[in-house]
Every structure is written in structure tokens, then in C-alpha cells.
Design a protein around this motif. Structure first.
Motif, PDB file in Angstrom:
ATOM      1  N   THR A 102      36.001 -14.390  -1.431  1.00  0.00           N
ATOM      2  CA  THR A 102      36.021 -15.161  -0.183  1.00  0.00           C
ATOM      3  C   THR A 102      35.057 -16.341  -0.245  1.00  0.00           C
ATOM      4  O   THR A 102      35.398 -17.467   0.154  1.00  0.00           O
ATOM      5  N   HIS A 104      33.995 -17.950  -2.830  1.00  0.00           N
ATOM      6  CA  HIS A 104      34.489 -18.973  -3.756  1.00  0.00           C
ATOM      7  C   HIS A 104      35.507 -19.883  -3.079  1.00  0.00           C
ATOM      8  O   HIS A 104      35.403 -21.111  -3.131  1.00  0.00           O
ATOM      9  N   PHE A 105      36.500 -19.281  -2.416  1.00  0.00           N
ATOM     10  CA  PHE A 105      37.562 -20.093  -1.828  1.00  0.00           C
ATOM     11  C   PHE A 105      37.111 -20.798  -0.553  1.00  0.00           C
ATOM     12  O   PHE A 105      37.614 -21.877  -0.230  1.00  0.00           O
ATOM     13  N   LEU A 106      36.143 -20.240   0.167  1.00  0.00           N
ATOM     14  CA  LEU A 106      35.571 -20.958   1.307  1.00  0.00           C
ATOM     15  C   LEU A 106      34.866 -22.219   0.845  1.00  0.00           C
ATOM     16  O   LEU A 106      34.962 -23.270   1.475  1.00  0.00           O
ATOM     17  N   LYS A 107      34.153 -22.113  -0.268  1.00  0.00           N
ATOM     18  CA  LYS A 107      33.472 -23.285  -0.809  1.00  0.00           C
ATOM     19  C   LYS A 107      34.477 -24.347  -1.213  1.00  0.00           C
ATOM     20  O   LYS A 107      34.261 -25.543  -1.007  1.00  0.00           O
ATOM     21  N   ARG A 108      35.617 -23.910  -1.769  1.00  0.00           N
ATOM     22  CA  ARG A 108      36.665 -24.860  -2.150  1.00  0.00           C
ATOM     23  C   ARG A 108      37.229 -25.570  -0.922  1.00  0.00           C
ATOM     24  O   ARG A 108      37.384 -26.791  -0.906  1.00  0.00           O
ATOM     25  N   THR A 109      37.540 -24.820   0.138  1.00  0.00           N
ATOM     26  CA  THR A 109      38.155 -25.413   1.325  1.00  0.00           C
ATOM     27  C   THR A 109      37.174 -26.302   2.083  1.00  0.00           C
ATOM     28  O   THR A 109      37.579 -27.203   2.809  1.00  0.00           O
ATOM     29  N   GLN A 110      35.865 -26.054   1.905  1.00  0.00           N
ATOM     30  CA  GLN A 110      34.857 -26.865   2.579  1.00  0.00           C
ATOM     31  C   GLN A 110      34.428 -28.060   1.742  1.00  0.00           C
ATOM     32  O   GLN A 110      33.442 -28.716   2.042  1.00  0.00           O
ATOM     33  N   GLY A 111      35.169 -28.312   0.665  1.00  0.00           N
ATOM     34  CA  GLY A 111      34.886 -29.501  -0.142  1.00  0.00           C
ATOM     35  C   GLY A 111      33.715 -29.338  -1.065  1.00  0.00           C
ATOM     36  O   GLY A 111      33.067 -30.316  -1.432  1.00  0.00           O
ATOM     37  N   SER A 114      33.116 -28.883  -7.728  1.00  0.00           N
ATOM     38  CA  SER A 114      33.824 -28.063  -8.699  1.00  0.00           C
ATOM     39  C   SER A 114      32.841 -27.277  -9.539  1.00  0.00           C
ATOM     40  O   SER A 114      31.763 -27.763  -9.871  1.00  0.00           O
ATOM     41  N   GLU A 193      40.598 -19.810 -10.747  1.00  0.00           N
ATOM     42  CA  GLU A 193      41.090 -19.509  -9.406  1.00  0.00           C
ATOM     43  C   GLU A 193      41.861 -18.185  -9.412  1.00  0.00           C
ATOM     44  O   GLU A 193      41.713 -17.361  -8.494  1.00  0.00           O
TER      45      GLU A 193
END
Length: 244
Positions: A102, A104-111, A114, A193
Motif C-alpha cells: 500500500t 509503495h503504490f500510495l507514493k506512486r499516486t502521490q507523485g 521513482s 510493480e
């Protein structure tokens, strides 16, 4: 509690007084194969954890984690009665793995930046360095793996020493698999991912198992292997087409 200690002592006594026979060899090989197949998603988890370290520290973190992995396996076998009655570590391990996915993907969606060239895990704890934070995270994952797989092995046979012997080889294979998977992720970054998705699914599987909702092992293995092997096959085909 007396029952638990009595059961632990009986298991320890059987381990210390066990006598090998030639017929034990195929049983050990079967247990090693069983653990190896069930450990593929575990290798993905370790690969994701250590990938956040500088390249020269990844193998070292996995090697240091070996000591804890063997200790957890030994305790998991000796205290099998405790695990059968109070498998609370399954909950902790499952929650931790779901958190990793969770976060990891929250960090991705919050910009967030990489992680492709990022050295060191996103967070440290207890004032430790990134390296030792990763080693401890690997140990926490190993504790969950120990409970999950030892319970499977005990359901397969009650020869506890053979389970320990098989674990020695299976854990080494798990470390090697994790290092190879880390290299695969460097070649094909999108696998990171997928690996995090597998991490979350394994966490949910541990939590579901605690509540008696067991996912069939065959289904779990097919989904995990397919999640990695199909994208790898597609990339190999596309790369070959580009070179043609």
C-alpha cells in the motif's frame, strides 16, 4: 502453557535423538522441492526489500538475514504447538506485507520519485541505518514465511529433523532466487510493480489463512509464477522483434 512446553520438549527430543535412514533422502528432497515452489512469492518480497539498498549491500543484507531465518525455522518447528494454537505472527507478517504494498503504490499516486535509481529504503526505524532497517524488515518477513511454510511441512510429515534439514537448503535457495529476481527487476523495471502486487497478495493470503480462508497452494503458485513469467516472456519477444 504446560502443554505447549511439553510439546516443544517432545519435538526437541525427537530432533536430538533422530536416526537417519536411506528412505529419508527422498522425503527431504520432496520437502525441499515443496518449500522451493512455495517460496517463489517470498523471493519476490525479499527482492523488493533489498532492491532499495545500494547494489553492493544487497547480497550482504540477505546473508545477514540467513541467521534470523534459520533461527525462526528452528523455533517454528520446536514450538509447532504454539503456532497451531496462536499463529499471531501470521497477522503481524500479513499486515506488514500489505503495508509495504500500500505504501509503495500510495507514493506512486502521490507523485513520489521513482525508485528505479533510489538507494536506501523509503523509511528507516528505531534510529537504524537504511542497511540495518532493511535487514530487520527481511527478518520480519522471514518470521511470517517460517510460520506459513513450517505448518505446511508439518502437515506433510511429523519428522521434525527432516523438516529442519530441508529448510536449510530451501532458505539458501530462497536467497539465491531473491538475488536473481533483483537482477531481473534491473533488466525489466516494471517487474517491481508486479512484485509489490505479489507482496500485497501474500499479505492478504496470510491474513485470510489466519481466519481459516485458505487459498489453494496450486492456485497461489500459478498466479505468482504467471504474474512474473508472462510479462518477462512478452518483453523477451518484443526485444527480439526490435533486434530483428
Amino acid at each position: 502453557m504446560d502443554y505447549v512446553w511439553q510439546s516443544a520438549w517432545e519435538v526437541l527430543h525427537e530432533i536430538l535423538t533422530y536416526h537417519f535412514s536411506p528412505l529419508d533422502i527422498p522425503l527431504v528432497l520432496t520437502l525441499v522441492l515443496l518449500e522451493g515452489v512455495l517460496s517463489f512469492d517470498n523471493a519476490a518480497i525479499l527482492a523488493v526489500m533489498t532492491r532499495k539498498l545500494p547494489r553492493e549491500q544487497r547480497a550482504k543484507a540477505l546473508t545477514y538475514g540467513l541467521f534470523g531465518a534459520y533461527a525462526f525455522r528452528f523455533l517454528a518447528v520446536v514450538f509447532a504447538a504454539v503456532l497451531l494454537l496462536f499463529p499471531a505472527t501470521k497477522i503481524l507478517g500479513g499486515l506488514y506485507l500489505v503495508y509495504l504494498c500500500t505504501a509503495h503504490f500510495l507514493k506512486r499516486t502521490q507523485g513520489g520519485e521513482s525508485t528505479e535509481n533510489f538507494e536506501g529504503p523509503a523509511r528507516t526505524f528505531l534510529g537504524l541505518s537504511t542497511f540495518w532497517s532493511t535487514v530487520i524488515a527481511v527478518e520480519v518477513a522471514d518470521a511470517a514465511f517460517a510460520i506459513d511454510q513450517i505448518l505446511v511441512a508439518i502437515a506433510y510429515t511429523d519428522k521434525y529433523l527432516l523438516i529442519l534439514v530441508a529448510s536449510i537448503f530451501a532458505i539458501l535457495a530462497l536467497r539465491i532466487s531473491a538475488m536473481l529476481l533483483t537482477r531481473l527487476i534491473e533488466w525489466f523495471p516494471a517487474l517491481e510493480e508486479i512484485a509489490y502486487l505479489v507482496v500485497g497478495l501474500v499479505g492478504l493470503k496470510l491474513l485470510a489463512g489466519f481466519w481459516g480462508l485458505e487459498v489453494p497452494k496450486g492456485v497461489s503458485i500459478i498466479l505468482t509464477l504467471g504474474a512474473f513469467l508472462i510479462p518477462i516472456a512478452v518483453k523477451l519477444i518484443l526485444d527480439r522483434g526490435k533486434r530483428a
